[in-house]
Design a protein around this motif. Structure first.
Motif, PDB file in Angstrom:
ATOM      1  N   UNK A  26     112.988  87.509  50.017  1.00 38.75           N
ATOM      2  CA  UNK A  26     113.889  87.270  51.141  1.00 38.75           C
ATOM      3  C   UNK A  26     113.342  87.956  52.384  1.00 38.75           C
ATOM      4  N   UNK A  27     113.465  87.288  53.514  1.00 38.10           N
ATOM      5  CA  UNK A  27     113.154  87.896  54.800  1.00 38.10           C
ATOM      6  C   UNK A  27     114.437  88.453  55.426  1.00 38.10           C
ATOM      7  N   UNK A  28     114.331  89.657  55.970  1.00 41.56           N
ATOM      8  CA  UNK A  28     115.490  90.372  56.506  1.00 41.56           C
ATOM      9  C   UNK A  28     115.217  90.715  57.970  1.00 41.56           C
ATOM     10  N   UNK A  29     116.070  90.237  58.864  1.00 40.35           N
ATOM     11  CA  UNK A  29     115.869  90.434  60.298  1.00 40.35           C
ATOM     12  C   UNK A  29     116.646  91.645  60.809  1.00 40.35           C
ATOM     13  N   UNK A  30     115.905  92.654  61.253  1.00 40.86           N
ATOM     14  CA  UNK A  30     116.449  93.872  61.845  1.00 40.86           C
ATOM     15  C   UNK A  30     115.871  94.000  63.252  1.00 40.86           C
ATOM     16  N   UNK A  31     116.093  95.119  63.910  1.00 41.20           N
ATOM     17  CA  UNK A  31     115.499  95.336  65.226  1.00 41.20           C
ATOM     18  C   UNK A  31     115.230  96.823  65.427  1.00 41.20           C
ATOM     19  N   UNK A  32     114.536  97.129  66.516  1.00 40.85           N
ATOM     20  CA  UNK A  32     114.197  98.530  66.788  1.00 40.85           C
ATOM     21  C   UNK A  32     113.133  99.025  65.835  1.00 40.85           C
ATOM     22  N   UNK A  33     113.445 100.105  65.137  1.00 40.86           N
ATOM     23  CA  UNK A  33     112.531 100.680  64.153  1.00 40.86           C
ATOM     24  C   UNK A  33     113.356 101.248  63.012  1.00 40.86           C
ATOM     25  N   UNK A  34     112.693 101.621  61.941  1.00 44.41           N
ATOM     26  CA  UNK A  34     113.392 102.257  60.823  1.00 44.41           C
ATOM     27  C   UNK A  34     114.083 103.512  61.346  1.00 44.41           C
ATOM     28  N   UNK A  35     115.393 103.623  61.068  1.00 45.49           N
ATOM     29  CA  UNK A  35     116.181 104.735  61.579  1.00 45.49           C
ATOM     30  C   UNK A  35     117.443 104.868  60.734  1.00 45.49           C
ATOM     31  N   UNK A  36     118.300 105.821  61.081  1.00 46.10           N
ATOM     32  CA  UNK A  36     119.512 106.043  60.290  1.00 46.10           C
ATOM     33  C   UNK A  36     120.347 104.772  60.160  1.00 46.10           C
ATOM     34  N   UNK A  61     111.941  93.090  58.470  1.00 52.53           N
ATOM     35  CA  UNK A  61     111.216  92.875  59.716  1.00 52.53           C
ATOM     36  C   UNK A  61     111.994  93.481  60.874  1.00 52.53           C
ATOM     37  N   UNK A  62     111.363  94.376  61.605  1.00 59.88           N
ATOM     38  CA  UNK A  62     111.976  95.020  62.762  1.00 59.88           C
ATOM     39  C   UNK A  62     111.554  94.289  64.042  1.00 59.88           C
ATOM     40  N   UNK A  63     112.310  93.234  64.346  1.00 57.18           N
ATOM     41  CA  UNK A  63     112.058  92.483  65.568  1.00 57.18           C
ATOM     42  C   UNK A  63     111.084  91.342  65.434  1.00 57.18           C
ATOM     43  N   UNK A  64     110.506  91.147  64.266  1.00 54.58           N
ATOM     44  CA  UNK A  64     109.501  90.103  64.106  1.00 54.58           C
ATOM     45  C   UNK A  64     110.053  88.721  63.801  1.00 54.58           C
ATOM     46  N   UNK A  65     111.334  88.643  63.473  1.00 52.37           N
ATOM     47  CA  UNK A  65     111.923  87.363  63.089  1.00 52.37           C
ATOM     48  C   UNK A  65     112.870  86.789  64.136  1.00 52.37           C
ATOM     49  N   UNK A  78     119.326  79.291  58.349  1.00 52.94           N
ATOM     50  CA  UNK A  78     118.439  79.643  57.252  1.00 52.94           C
ATOM     51  C   UNK A  78     117.047  80.054  57.691  1.00 52.94           C
ATOM     52  N   UNK A  79     116.908  80.536  58.926  1.00 57.67           N
ATOM     53  CA  UNK A  79     115.606  80.999  59.395  1.00 57.67           C
ATOM     54  C   UNK A  79     115.141  82.224  58.612  1.00 57.67           C
ATOM     55  N   UNK A  80     116.081  82.997  58.096  1.00 54.23           N
ATOM     56  CA  UNK A  80     115.824  84.127  57.211  1.00 54.23           C
ATOM     57  C   UNK A  80     117.061  84.300  56.341  1.00 54.23           C
ATOM     58  N   UNK A  81     116.922  85.087  55.292  1.00 56.94           N
ATOM     59  CA  UNK A  81     117.979  85.156  54.289  1.00 56.94           C
ATOM     60  C   UNK A  81     118.978  86.281  54.508  1.00 56.94           C
ATOM     61  N   UNK A  82     118.628  87.306  55.241  1.00 55.64           N
ATOM     62  CA  UNK A  82     119.521  88.439  55.457  1.00 55.64           C
ATOM     63  C   UNK A  82     119.277  88.978  56.854  1.00 55.64           C
ATOM     64  N   UNK A  83     120.330  89.554  57.444  1.00 54.16           N
ATOM     65  CA  UNK A  83     120.189  90.106  58.791  1.00 54.16           C
ATOM     66  C   UNK A  83     121.288  91.114  59.054  1.00 54.16           C
ATOM     67  N   UNK A  84     121.047  91.917  60.066  1.00 52.19           N
ATOM     68  CA  UNK A  84     122.012  92.884  60.572  1.00 52.19           C
ATOM     69  C   UNK A  84     122.316  92.471  62.010  1.00 52.19           C
ATOM     70  N   UNK A  85     123.576  92.577  62.418  1.00 51.65           N
ATOM     71  CA  UNK A  85     123.932  92.298  63.809  1.00 51.65           C
ATOM     72  C   UNK A  85     125.169  93.115  64.151  1.00 51.65           C
TER      73      UNK A  85
END
Length: 333
Positions: A26-36, A61-65, A78-85
């Protein structure tokens, strides 16, 4: 924290655990960088891989998706399977969970934030709301109360926020409007440049984000106790992708959520908050603390925001009062 059991997660998603597994990524869309803010997703990926012997992997992925404001749209197609917003980035797309961003709800800990978020996520109206985007809510990203880092002359009374341009989203933005501030709802990745260029004079964040996005590098003051509220930032899965998992992989994913959230809370309380005070001291950032009388006045000025939220969302067909009552009753218990 009340334990979020596998049974509770299964109830949220309405699924059982049986079947055979094939290798899945699964591809996971996040942003920024690894953090708390992303520690629970990092832990989830680790646990899922361990439980499936590497047959089910979450590629973070931090901003790559996607842009952070477009993660829900990406999930829907369905561009990716999981995300945070974050709900406040597009309140019109997820009005149900914006109840969790109303100011002065009285949440006092990350544990309470998890409990009240999961209660709202479990409500049928919330699930239908996010279902419009083919999204299934998995877990919150619990955050403490927001406060401001700013530049220039410090607002030594709340009256000094009159006319001040601030970065504040959702209910926090509405609360700041009630005392005359001018809120801007820019996303986290835009904030440092806006502060440095003078577009805003103060930024509302939780402590980890002030450190991660560099506002304390240029900031001159910090409000210690405004505590107007927080933002709600769920982790969601594309519903079709979740339904297509083998039961073994689905169980590995869902049964790992409670431990991932506990890891997040432990890290935030024991590492992030331990680093926060020294980070302010090292940079000579002044702490601004308001009197109880001023804060009572702030709450009073912002008192109509919840009522307005209910009226606006009732008009959209959402059981808004029911959701607000759910929040209040969950916190009362």
């Amino acid at each position: 924290m009340k334990t979020i059991t596998k049974t509770a997660v299964a109830a949220l998603l309405g699924m059982s655990f049986v079947g055979e597994a094939v290798a899945v990524e699964w591809n996971v869309s996040l942003w920024g960088k690894k953090r708390a803010f992303t520690e629970h997703v990092e832990k989830l990926a680790e646990l899922v891989s361990e439980k499936t012997n590497g047959d089910f992997t979450l590629n973070l992925s931090y901003g790559g998706l996607s842009n952070n404001r477009e993660n829900l749209d990406g999930i829907s197609i369905g561009a990716f399977e999981m995300a945070q917003f974050c709900a406040g980035y597009h309140a019109d797309k997820n009005p149900s969970i914006t109840v969790l961003e109303l100011p002065f709800l009285g949440v006092s800990s990350l544990e309470e934030e998890i409990e009240v978020s999961m209660a709202v996520y479990n409500h049928p109206a919330t699930q239908a709301d996010l279902g419009r985007w083919n999204a299934t809510l998995l877990m919150p990203s619990p955050l403490p109360q927001y406060n401001f880092v700013g530049v220039g002359e410090a607002p030594r009374s709340l009256d000094d926020f009159e006319g001040l341009s601030v970065r504040a989203t959702g209910g926090i933005g509405r609360a700041m409007e009630s005392i005359g501030a001018v809120p801007n709802s820019m996303s986290a990745t835009e904030v440092r440049q806006a502060l440095d260029s003078g577009v805003v004079k103060a930024v509302s964040f939780a402590p980890h984000a002030h450190m991660s996005f560099g506002t304390i590098e240029s900031g001159e003051w910090w409000t210690t106790n405004m505590n107007p509220g927080t933002v709600n930032c769920p982790v969601v899965a594309n519903t079709d992708a979740l339904n297509s998992l083998s039961d073994e992989h689905r169980e590995a994913l869902l049964s790992s959520i409670p431990a991932s959230l506990q890891h997040y809370v432990d890290n935030y309380n024991n590492n992030t908050m331990e680093a926060w005070g020294p980070a302010l001291d090292e940079r000579g950032i002044e702490r601004i603390t308001y009197t109880d009388e001023e804060l009572d006045s702030f709450r009073s000025a912002a008192g109509s925001i919840a009522k307005t939220w209910v009226e606006e969302n009732n008009a959209k067909g959402l059981p808004a009062q029911e959701l607000l009552d759910l929040v209040n009753s969950t916190l009362a218990n």
